[in-house]
Design an enzyme around this catalytic site. Structure first.
Site, mmCIF file in Angstrom:
data_model
loop_
_atom_site.group_PDB
_atom_site.id
_atom_site.type_symbol
_atom_site.label_atom_id
_atom_site.label_comp_id
_atom_site.label_asym_id
_atom_site.label_seq_id
_atom_site.Cartn_x
_atom_site.Cartn_y
_atom_site.Cartn_z
ATOM 1 N N LYS A 11 30.952 33.529 50.596
ATOM 2 C CA LYS A 11 31.136 34.784 50.757
ATOM 3 C C LYS A 11 29.744 35.280 51.313
ATOM 4 O O LYS A 11 28.753 34.796 51.261
ATOM 5 C CB LYS A 11 31.531 35.493 49.340
ATOM 6 C CG LYS A 11 32.589 34.914 48.795
ATOM 7 C CD LYS A 11 33.155 35.908 47.328
ATOM 8 C CE LYS A 11 34.262 35.381 46.712
ATOM 9 N NZ LYS A 11 34.892 36.055 45.743
ATOM 10 N N TYR A 51 43.540 39.009 49.733
ATOM 11 C CA TYR A 51 43.348 39.390 48.253
ATOM 12 C C TYR A 51 44.466 40.226 47.847
ATOM 13 O O TYR A 51 44.476 41.068 46.790
ATOM 14 C CB TYR A 51 42.071 40.057 47.943
ATOM 15 C CG TYR A 51 40.937 39.193 47.932
ATOM 16 C CD1 TYR A 51 40.834 38.221 46.749
ATOM 17 C CD2 TYR A 51 39.902 39.074 48.662
ATOM 18 C CE1 TYR A 51 39.821 37.516 46.701
ATOM 19 C CE2 TYR A 51 38.643 38.352 48.548
ATOM 20 C CZ TYR A 51 38.850 37.428 47.446
ATOM 21 O OH TYR A 51 37.683 36.524 47.329
ATOM 22 N N ASN A 114 30.047 36.861 43.968
ATOM 23 C CA ASN A 114 29.878 35.488 43.316
ATOM 24 C C ASN A 114 29.926 34.352 44.013
ATOM 25 O O ASN A 114 30.345 33.402 43.792
ATOM 26 C CB ASN A 114 30.734 35.524 42.222
ATOM 27 C CG ASN A 114 32.209 35.763 42.722
ATOM 28 O OD1 ASN A 114 32.501 35.569 43.822
ATOM 29 N ND2 ASN A 114 33.223 35.776 41.559
ATOM 30 N N HIS A 117 34.769 31.620 46.969
ATOM 31 C CA HIS A 117 36.161 31.580 46.410
ATOM 32 C C HIS A 117 36.832 30.245 46.439
ATOM 33 O O HIS A 117 36.244 29.505 47.269
ATOM 34 C CB HIS A 117 37.181 32.620 47.648
ATOM 35 C CG HIS A 117 38.455 32.029 47.203
ATOM 36 N ND1 HIS A 117 39.253 32.898 46.453
ATOM 37 C CD2 HIS A 117 39.201 31.328 47.907
ATOM 38 C CE1 HIS A 117 40.524 32.476 46.572
ATOM 39 N NE2 HIS A 117 40.581 31.554 47.595
ATOM 40 N N GLU A 128 46.588 29.907 51.956
ATOM 41 C CA GLU A 128 45.325 30.373 52.115
ATOM 42 C C GLU A 128 44.702 29.558 53.380
ATOM 43 O O GLU A 128 44.123 30.219 54.256
ATOM 44 C CB GLU A 128 44.234 30.306 50.858
ATOM 45 C CG GLU A 128 44.529 31.362 49.884
ATOM 46 C CD GLU A 128 43.765 31.143 48.338
ATOM 47 O OE1 GLU A 128 44.168 31.891 47.729
ATOM 48 O OE2 GLU A 128 42.902 30.183 48.365
HETATM 49 P P1 ADP Z 1 38.004 34.116 41.245
HETATM 50 O O1 ADP Z 1 37.453 34.143 42.319
HETATM 51 O O2 ADP Z 1 37.265 33.456 40.011
HETATM 52 O O3 ADP Z 1 39.673 33.300 41.238
HETATM 53 P P2 ADP Z 1 39.768 36.405 40.651
HETATM 54 O O4 ADP Z 1 40.865 35.725 41.499
HETATM 55 O O5 ADP Z 1 39.872 37.056 39.251
HETATM 56 O O6 ADP Z 1 38.291 35.634 40.587
HETATM 57 O O7 ADP Z 1 38.979 37.587 41.498
HETATM 58 C C1 ADP Z 1 38.841 37.577 42.798
HETATM 59 C C2 ADP Z 1 37.670 38.242 43.251
HETATM 60 O O8 ADP Z 1 37.591 39.509 42.876
HETATM 61 C C3 ADP Z 1 36.204 37.658 42.398
HETATM 62 O O9 ADP Z 1 35.779 36.375 42.810
HETATM 63 C C4 ADP Z 1 35.326 38.633 42.629
HETATM 64 O O10 ADP Z 1 34.797 38.514 43.764
HETATM 65 C C5 ADP Z 1 36.253 39.917 42.448
HETATM 66 N N1 ADP Z 1 36.353 40.444 41.213
HETATM 67 C C6 ADP Z 1 36.983 39.717 40.155
HETATM 68 N N2 ADP Z 1 36.850 40.637 38.875
HETATM 69 C C7 ADP Z 1 36.211 41.767 39.292
HETATM 70 C C8 ADP Z 1 35.678 42.797 38.480
HETATM 71 N N3 ADP Z 1 35.993 42.948 37.429
HETATM 72 N N4 ADP Z 1 34.765 43.566 39.138
HETATM 73 C C9 ADP Z 1 34.688 43.500 40.636
HETATM 74 N N5 ADP Z 1 34.848 42.406 41.340
HETATM 75 C C10 ADP Z 1 35.750 41.505 40.676
HETATM 76 MG MG MG Z 2 41.258 34.007 42.190
#
Ligand code: ADP
Ligand code: MG
Length: 140
Positions: A11, A51, A114, A117, A128
């Site tokens: 990212k 997304y 974070n 992905h 994807e």
């Molecule tokens: P992951 O990437 O671990 O699969 P999710 O699919 O739940 O997590 O969420 C997609 C992305 O959305 C996350 O990697 C993060 O960048 C963002 N995200 C998830 N939850 C939050 C939150 N509570 N606040 C802000 N951004 C979030």
């Molecule tokens: Mg996810």
């Protein structure tokens, strides 16, 4: 377990800090092979499509904006049980909950920024991968 392919994104928070190689080192040390990779700037439309499953979530707009703030590196990773294996290597979504040695524990800035992905299922991995790579761009 079968050889699988999963989809990864390094990212913008990680590319901004010049961490592409550092993230890739963790991926390769975990036994996953990078079989396709390119550095691109996501358009808003691409990020919204990618997304779409999260479009009703309160963070959707911020997430799409964040994903277009700088370059990303899209990747296909291959290996034994690659989908679950990469989720393990990534660590929890919130870096505060991520295990030692995971990419998010090592590098993530926040729950949003974070660093990586990874696909969460075989079905989503296929969708994807197809959004970003032609079959002949993936060389295992
Ligand atoms: P992951 O990437 O671990 O699969 P999710 O699919 O739940 O997590 O969420 C997609 C992305 O959305 C996350 O990697 C993060 O960048 C963002 N995200 C998830 N939850 C939050 C939150 N509570 N606040 C802000 N951004 C979030
Ligand atoms: Mg996810």
């Amino acid at each position: 377990m079968a050889i699988e392919r999963t989809f990864s994104i390094i990212k913008p928070d990680a590319t901004r800090r010049n961490l592409t190689g550092a993230v890739n080192a963790v991926i390769e040390k975990a036994g996953l092979r990078i079989v396709a990779q390119k550095r691109i700037l996501l358009t808003t439309a691409q990020a919204e499509t990618f997304y779409a499953v999260h479009r009703a979530r309160p963070f959707f707009g911020d997430l799409v904006a964040f994903m277009t703030t700088g370059p990303v590196v899209v990747q296909v990773l291959e290996g034994e049980g690659a989908i679950a294996a990469y989720r393990d290597v990534m660590g929890a979504t919130n870096p505060a909950n991520a295990a030692e040695g995971t990419i998010r524990k090592l590098f993530a800035e926040s729950i949003e920024a974070n660093s990586v992905h990874g696909s969460d299922s075989a079905e989503n991995a296929a969708v994807e991968i197809a959004q970003f790579f032609a079959q002949n761009e993936i060389v295992g």
